[in-house]
Design a protein around this motif. Structure first.
Motif, PDB file in Angstrom:
ATOM      1  N   THR A  92      49.906  14.243  -6.646  1.00 15.88           N
ATOM      2  CA  THR A  92      50.321  14.152  -8.042  1.00 15.88           C
ATOM      3  C   THR A  92      51.835  14.105  -8.252  1.00 15.88           C
ATOM      4  N   ILE A  93      52.620  14.640  -7.342  1.00 13.33           N
ATOM      5  CA  ILE A  93      54.075  14.641  -7.519  1.00 13.33           C
ATOM      6  C   ILE A  93      54.610  13.236  -7.273  1.00 13.33           C
ATOM      7  N   GLU A  94      55.291  12.704  -8.275  1.00 16.62           N
ATOM      8  CA  GLU A  94      55.859  11.362  -8.163  1.00 16.62           C
ATOM      9  C   GLU A  94      57.172  11.392  -7.401  1.00 16.62           C
ATOM     10  N   VAL A  95      57.395  10.328  -6.647  1.00 13.68           N
ATOM     11  CA  VAL A  95      58.642  10.146  -5.897  1.00 13.68           C
ATOM     12  C   VAL A  95      59.382   8.979  -6.531  1.00 13.68           C
ATOM     13  N   GLY A  96      60.528   9.271  -7.141  1.00 17.70           N
ATOM     14  CA  GLY A  96      61.303   8.206  -7.754  1.00 17.70           C
ATOM     15  C   GLY A  96      60.570   7.558  -8.917  1.00 17.70           C
ATOM     16  N   ASP A  97      60.914   6.299  -9.187  1.00 16.58           N
ATOM     17  CA  ASP A  97      60.324   5.597 -10.328  1.00 16.58           C
ATOM     18  C   ASP A  97      59.510   4.371  -9.916  1.00 16.58           C
ATOM     19  N   GLN A  98      59.059   4.345  -8.658  1.00 19.12           N
ATOM     20  CA  GLN A  98      58.278   3.216  -8.155  1.00 19.12           C
ATOM     21  C   GLN A  98      56.765   3.436  -8.275  1.00 19.12           C
ATOM     22  N   GLY A  99      56.361   4.605  -8.782  1.00 22.23           N
ATOM     23  CA  GLY A  99      54.930   4.891  -8.905  1.00 22.23           C
ATOM     24  C   GLY A  99      54.322   5.477  -7.645  1.00 22.23           C
ATOM     25  N   HIS A 100      55.136   5.794  -6.650  1.00 20.67           N
ATOM     26  CA  HIS A 100      54.635   6.390  -5.411  1.00 20.67           C
ATOM     27  C   HIS A 100      54.452   7.889  -5.588  1.00 20.67           C
ATOM     28  N   ARG A 101      53.580   8.454  -4.790  1.00 15.82           N
ATOM     29  CA  ARG A 101      53.351   9.894  -4.773  1.00 15.82           C
ATOM     30  C   ARG A 101      53.850  10.449  -3.436  1.00 15.82           C
ATOM     31  N   LEU A 102      53.982  11.775  -3.390  1.00 10.81           N
ATOM     32  CA  LEU A 102      54.533  12.422  -2.199  1.00 10.81           C
ATOM     33  C   LEU A 102      53.698  12.147  -0.958  1.00 10.81           C
ATOM     34  N   TRP A 103      52.394  11.960  -1.122  1.00 10.31           N
ATOM     35  CA  TRP A 103      51.538  11.736   0.055  1.00 10.31           C
ATOM     36  C   TRP A 103      51.837  10.422   0.764  1.00 10.31           C
ATOM     37  N   ARG A 104      52.582   9.551   0.164  1.00  2.00           N
ATOM     38  CA  ARG A 104      53.008   8.324   0.852  1.00  2.00           C
ATOM     39  C   ARG A 104      53.967   8.654   1.999  1.00  2.00           C
ATOM     40  N   TYR A 105      54.706   9.742   1.843  1.00  2.00           N
ATOM     41  CA  TYR A 105      55.776  10.085   2.784  1.00  2.00           C
ATOM     42  C   TYR A 105      55.466  11.308   3.634  1.00  2.00           C
ATOM     43  N   MET A 106      54.532  12.135   3.181  1.00  2.00           N
ATOM     44  CA  MET A 106      54.186  13.354   3.917  1.00  2.00           C
ATOM     45  C   MET A 106      52.693  13.610   3.794  1.00  2.00           C
ATOM     46  N   ARG A 107      52.187  14.350   4.740  1.00  5.09           N
ATOM     47  CA  ARG A 107      50.795  14.781   4.634  1.00  5.09           C
ATOM     48  C   ARG A 107      50.760  16.296   4.830  1.00  5.09           C
ATOM     49  N   VAL A 108      49.699  16.890   4.359  1.00  2.00           N
ATOM     50  CA  VAL A 108      49.572  18.345   4.427  1.00  2.00           C
ATOM     51  C   VAL A 108      48.177  18.701   4.925  1.00  2.00           C
ATOM     52  N   GLU A 109      48.116  19.788   5.639  1.00  4.60           N
ATOM     53  CA  GLU A 109      46.840  20.389   6.042  1.00  4.60           C
ATOM     54  C   GLU A 109      46.976  21.879   5.838  1.00  4.60           C
ATOM     55  N   ALA A 110      45.964  22.499   5.253  1.00  2.65           N
ATOM     56  CA  ALA A 110      45.987  23.938   5.025  1.00  2.65           C
ATOM     57  C   ALA A 110      45.075  24.632   6.020  1.00  2.65           C
ATOM     58  N   ARG A 111      45.601  25.662   6.636  1.00  3.49           N
ATOM     59  CA  ARG A 111      44.827  26.532   7.526  1.00  3.49           C
ATOM     60  C   ARG A 111      44.651  27.853   6.802  1.00  3.49           C
ATOM     61  N   LEU A 112      43.399  28.237   6.540  1.00  4.00           N
ATOM     62  CA  LEU A 112      43.108  29.456   5.801  1.00  4.00           C
ATOM     63  C   LEU A 112      42.571  30.528   6.737  1.00  4.00           C
ATOM     64  N   GLY A 113      43.004  31.744   6.520  1.00  2.00           N
ATOM     65  CA  GLY A 113      42.533  32.837   7.360  1.00  2.00           C
ATOM     66  C   GLY A 113      42.816  34.179   6.717  1.00  2.00           C
ATOM     67  N   ARG A 114      43.131  35.118   7.554  1.00  2.00           N
ATOM     68  CA  ARG A 114      43.470  36.462   7.096  1.00  2.00           C
ATOM     69  C   ARG A 114      44.598  36.978   7.965  1.00  2.00           C
ATOM     70  N   PRO A 115      45.325  37.975   7.490  1.00  2.00           N
ATOM     71  CA  PRO A 115      46.373  38.533   8.330  1.00  2.00           C
ATOM     72  C   PRO A 115      45.791  39.145   9.589  1.00  2.00           C
ATOM     73  N   LEU A 116      46.461  38.978  10.689  1.00  2.00           N
ATOM     74  CA  LEU A 116      46.077  39.612  11.938  1.00  2.00           C
ATOM     75  C   LEU A 116      46.637  41.035  11.917  1.00  2.00           C
ATOM     76  N   PRO A 117      45.776  42.030  12.060  1.00  2.00           N
ATOM     77  CA  PRO A 117      46.282  43.413  11.998  1.00  2.00           C
ATOM     78  C   PRO A 117      47.314  43.666  13.088  1.00  2.00           C
ATOM     79  N   ALA A 118      48.400  44.306  12.704  1.00  2.00           N
ATOM     80  CA  ALA A 118      49.449  44.635  13.670  1.00  2.00           C
ATOM     81  C   ALA A 118      48.975  45.792  14.540  1.00  2.00           C
ATOM     82  N   PRO A 119      49.267  45.729  15.837  1.00  2.00           N
ATOM     83  CA  PRO A 119      48.873  46.838  16.713  1.00  2.00           C
ATOM     84  C   PRO A 119      49.720  48.070  16.422  1.00  2.00           C
ATOM     85  N   GLU A 120      49.135  49.217  16.674  1.00  2.00           N
ATOM     86  CA  GLU A 120      49.899  50.454  16.525  1.00  2.00           C
ATOM     87  C   GLU A 120      50.836  50.575  17.706  1.00  2.00           C
ATOM     88  N   LEU A 121      52.083  50.815  17.417  1.00  2.00           N
ATOM     89  CA  LEU A 121      53.095  50.919  18.471  1.00  2.00           C
ATOM     90  C   LEU A 121      53.453  52.345  18.757  1.00  2.00           C
TER      91      LEU A 121
END
Length: 121
Positions: A92-121
């Motif tokens: 959805t984010i437009e780049v300049g005034d040519q009608g292009h969107r950000l995905w023309r220049y970059m791609r994204v992938e989301a990795r979903l998870g949870r925090p890894l518990p820190a070990p007790e030191l």
């Protein structure tokens, strides 16, 4: 009733060849669109950006189809829909005034998870 736990998310961003094909004097609008993406993610309700990482000084050129990516944003999102909304910004984010969107220049992938518990030191 307990509050829902945030979803730890790593947004992995790759710069596409189309960015590198641009003449140097035309990359400014892509950077402006990238800043809009980052600002929007930082200000999304319930999102806490934990950190960013940019590999552009030691990784020159396009990213391969998978790892390593060019840059990363690690954040806690309130739910999966918010992660989808962040990824959708590339459509959805437009780049300049040519009608292009950000995905023309970059791609994204989301990795979903949870925090890894820190070990007790």
């Amino acid at each position: 009733m307990t509050d829902p736990k945030p979803i730890r998310t790593l947004l992995c961003i790759a710069v596409q060849q189309t960015f590198f094909d641009l003449p140097f004097d035309q990359i400014g609008p892509v950077w402006a669109a990238t800043k809009r993406f980052l600002t929007t993610v930082h200000t999304m309700p319930g999102v806490t950006v934990l950190g960013t990482f940019d590999d552009d000084e030691t990784m020159v050129g396009t990213s391969p189809t998978g790892f390593p990516w060019t840059c990363y944003v690690m954040a806690d999102f309130p739910d999966r829909d918010a992660v989808v909304a962040a990824c959708n910004l590339f459509r959805t984010i437009e780049v300049g005034d040519q009608g292009h969107r950000l995905w023309r220049y970059m791609r994204v992938e989301a990795r979903l998870g949870r925090p890894l518990p820190a070990p007790e030191l």
